[in-house]
Design a protein around this motif. Structure first.
Motif, short mmCIF file in Angstrom:
data_model
loop_
_atom_site.label_atom_id
_atom_site.label_comp_id
_atom_site.label_asym_id
_atom_site.label_seq_id
_atom_site.Cartn_x
_atom_site.Cartn_y
_atom_site.Cartn_z
N PRO A 240 0.81 -1.13 0.05
CA PRO A 240 0.08 -0.10 0.02
C PRO A 240 0.93 1.40 -0.13
N LEU A 241 1.77 1.29 0.64
CA LEU A 241 2.80 2.32 0.53
C LEU A 241 3.37 2.49 -0.73
N PHE A 242 3.92 1.51 -1.33
CA PHE A 242 4.29 1.51 -2.76
C PHE A 242 3.46 2.36 -3.69
N TYR A 243 2.11 1.78 -3.70
CA TYR A 243 1.20 2.45 -4.42
C TYR A 243 0.62 3.68 -4.08
N SER A 244 0.74 4.17 -2.84
CA SER A 244 0.82 5.37 -2.31
C SER A 244 1.82 6.53 -3.13
N PHE A 245 2.95 5.89 -3.16
CA PHE A 245 4.27 6.67 -3.84
C PHE A 245 3.90 6.79 -5.22
N VAL A 246 3.39 5.57 -5.69
CA VAL A 246 3.35 5.68 -7.19
C VAL A 246 2.07 6.56 -7.65
N GLY A 247 0.98 6.48 -6.72
CA GLY A 247 -0.29 7.19 -7.54
C GLY A 247 -1.12 7.86 -6.62
N GLY A 248 -0.48 7.80 -5.31
CA GLY A 248 -1.45 8.67 -4.26
C GLY A 248 -2.51 7.81 -3.62
N PRO A 249 -3.44 8.64 -2.99
CA PRO A 249 -4.58 7.85 -2.24
C PRO A 249 -5.23 6.82 -3.08
N THR A 250 -5.73 7.48 -4.24
CA THR A 250 -6.54 6.68 -5.08
C THR A 250 -5.99 5.50 -5.62
N VAL A 251 -4.68 5.27 -5.94
CA VAL A 251 -4.12 4.00 -6.42
C VAL A 251 -3.87 3.30 -5.08
N ARG B 256 -5.83 -1.68 -2.14
CA ARG B 256 -6.41 -2.47 -0.99
C ARG B 256 -7.72 -3.20 -1.40
N ALA B 257 -8.40 -2.58 -2.35
CA ALA B 257 -9.50 -3.44 -3.28
C ALA B 257 -9.02 -4.75 -3.75
N VAL B 258 -8.06 -4.69 -4.42
CA VAL B 258 -7.31 -5.73 -4.91
C VAL B 258 -7.15 -6.69 -3.90
N ASN B 259 -6.42 -6.52 -2.88
CA ASN B 259 -6.06 -7.54 -1.87
C ASN B 259 -7.31 -8.00 -0.83
N THR B 260 -8.30 -6.95 -0.70
CA THR B 260 -9.69 -7.32 0.06
C THR B 260 -10.27 -8.73 -0.99
N LEU B 261 -10.31 -8.33 -2.11
CA LEU B 261 -10.93 -9.16 -3.18
C LEU B 261 -10.19 -10.63 -2.86
N ASP B 262 -8.72 -10.79 -2.71
CA ASP B 262 -8.02 -11.69 -2.86
C ASP B 262 -8.45 -12.55 -1.46
N SER B 263 -8.28 -11.74 -0.35
CA SER B 263 -8.82 -12.37 1.07
C SER B 263 -10.26 -12.97 1.12
#
Length: 331
Positions: A168-179, A184-191
């Motif tokens: 989540p920190l990686f994607y925050s650096f890449v694209g901010g809060p939206t990414v 987190r939606a992807v990870n929740t889907l997997d779980s």
């Protein structure tokens, strides 16, 4: 206020959001709100799953539709919320973005859950330890002995270093809060649906594969990050790195084995082996070497390494973004 808005550029805004989010998580942990974004995503997944399964279309296609709807919907909704913050001005945008990023990471909460297991084990209360462990693992915990409880907890802390912190920190650096929220939606889907059982083997295929892709780079960052954190915590960098490269690809998951192997190498313990999921025994490969026994201290050590890993990635992320920004300016 208007002057403040013009002083902070988008890059610094994102870095401030991430820094504030990190500080909030370290200080408070994951809030137990009923309207927590991840809980709302989970409810949305459950509702859409019920709707899709009523249609006479192949399960794999239904799963692909579920993945697209949840991830794209989460991204667009978060983008809309952040757009409102931008209209208000930078202070509101920073606060709003920080809260969103804060809801995607789980450093203190994972540590606290692991500590509950440790406390129960120190009290020799295996029943309570199993109950505490069941809150953070997917395997059956009812009949685990003390060493198996420790192993499961250390494995979860190691895996959480990737999908609960670095990713989540990686994607925050890449694209901010939206990414970050889309991740987190992807990870929740997997779980929720990414299981290889009869019910979800086809329906959850797309969610599981997308989660593998999303965690691919962050997991490999941890190949070096966790050994470095291990060294700073007083454990061996070289053995952690060696086992990460040797055993990191043994795991069925393309990503989970890397942090597990790095932690196993740092602590000189062996992780993996057979585990029970929903009444079925799953044979997992052994990771690491049996040089030390798994003890309660192993959980505490894994948690400390996890904390240092998170701090290292935060520093590296901020430094990388600033270097790229000023390289562009002075190029």
């Amino acid at each position: 206020m208007q002057l403040f808005c013009t002083m902070i550029d988008p890059t610094h805004t994102v870095l401030l959001q991430i820094a504030v989010a990190y500080a909030l998580d370290i200080a408070i942990g994951d809030p137990q709100w009923s309207c927590h974004p991840v809980r709302l995503i989970g409810r949305f997944i459950g509702s859409i799953e019920i709707v899709l399964q009523r249609f006479p279309i192949p399960e794999r296609m239904s799963g692909i539709l579920l993945t697209i709807i949840i991830v794209l919907g989460t991204y667009l909704l978060t983008y809309a919320v952040m757009s409102i913050g931008k209209r208000w001005c930078s202070p509101y945008e920073i606060i709003l973005g920080a809260v969103i990023v804060y809801s995607t990471i789980s450093i203190k909460s994972l540590a606290d859950e692991a500590k509950k297991v440790m406390i129960s084990l120190r009290e020799n209360d295996l029943i309570k330890a199993r109950q505490a462990l069941s809150q953070i693992v997917g395997r059956d915990t009812a009949h685990l002995d003390k060493e198996q409880i420790v192993r499961a907890c250390v494995e979860t802390v190691a895996e959480g270093s990737v999908d609960g912190i670095v990713s989540p920190l990686f994607y925050s650096f890449v694209g901010g809060p939206t990414v970050a929220m889309a991740y987190r939606a992807v990870n929740t889907l997997d779980s929720m649906v990414g299981y290889k059982n009869e019910k979800y083997i086809r329906f959850g295929w797309a969610s599981a594969r997308l989660d593998d892709v999303a965690n691919y780079i962050p997991a490999r960052i941890c190949t070096v990050l966790i050994p470095t954190a291990s060294f700073l915590c007083g454990y061996g960098f070289q053995n952690s790195l060696r086992v990460a490269f040797r055993d990191g690809r043994k795991h069925e998951s393309p990503n989970s084995g890397i942090p597990e192997a790095a932690i196993a190498g740092a602590l000189k313990v062996q992780l993996g082996g057979p585990s029970i999921y929903q009444g079925e025994v799953v044979e997992k490969p052994f990771i690491g070497d049996v040089q030390n026994q798994l003890t309660i201290k192993s959980i505490d050590s894994a948690v400390r390494i996890m904390y240092v890993t998170s701090m290292l990635f935060l520093i590296c992320g901020v430094g990388s973004v600033l270097c790229l920004k000023y390289y562009e300016i002075f190029k």
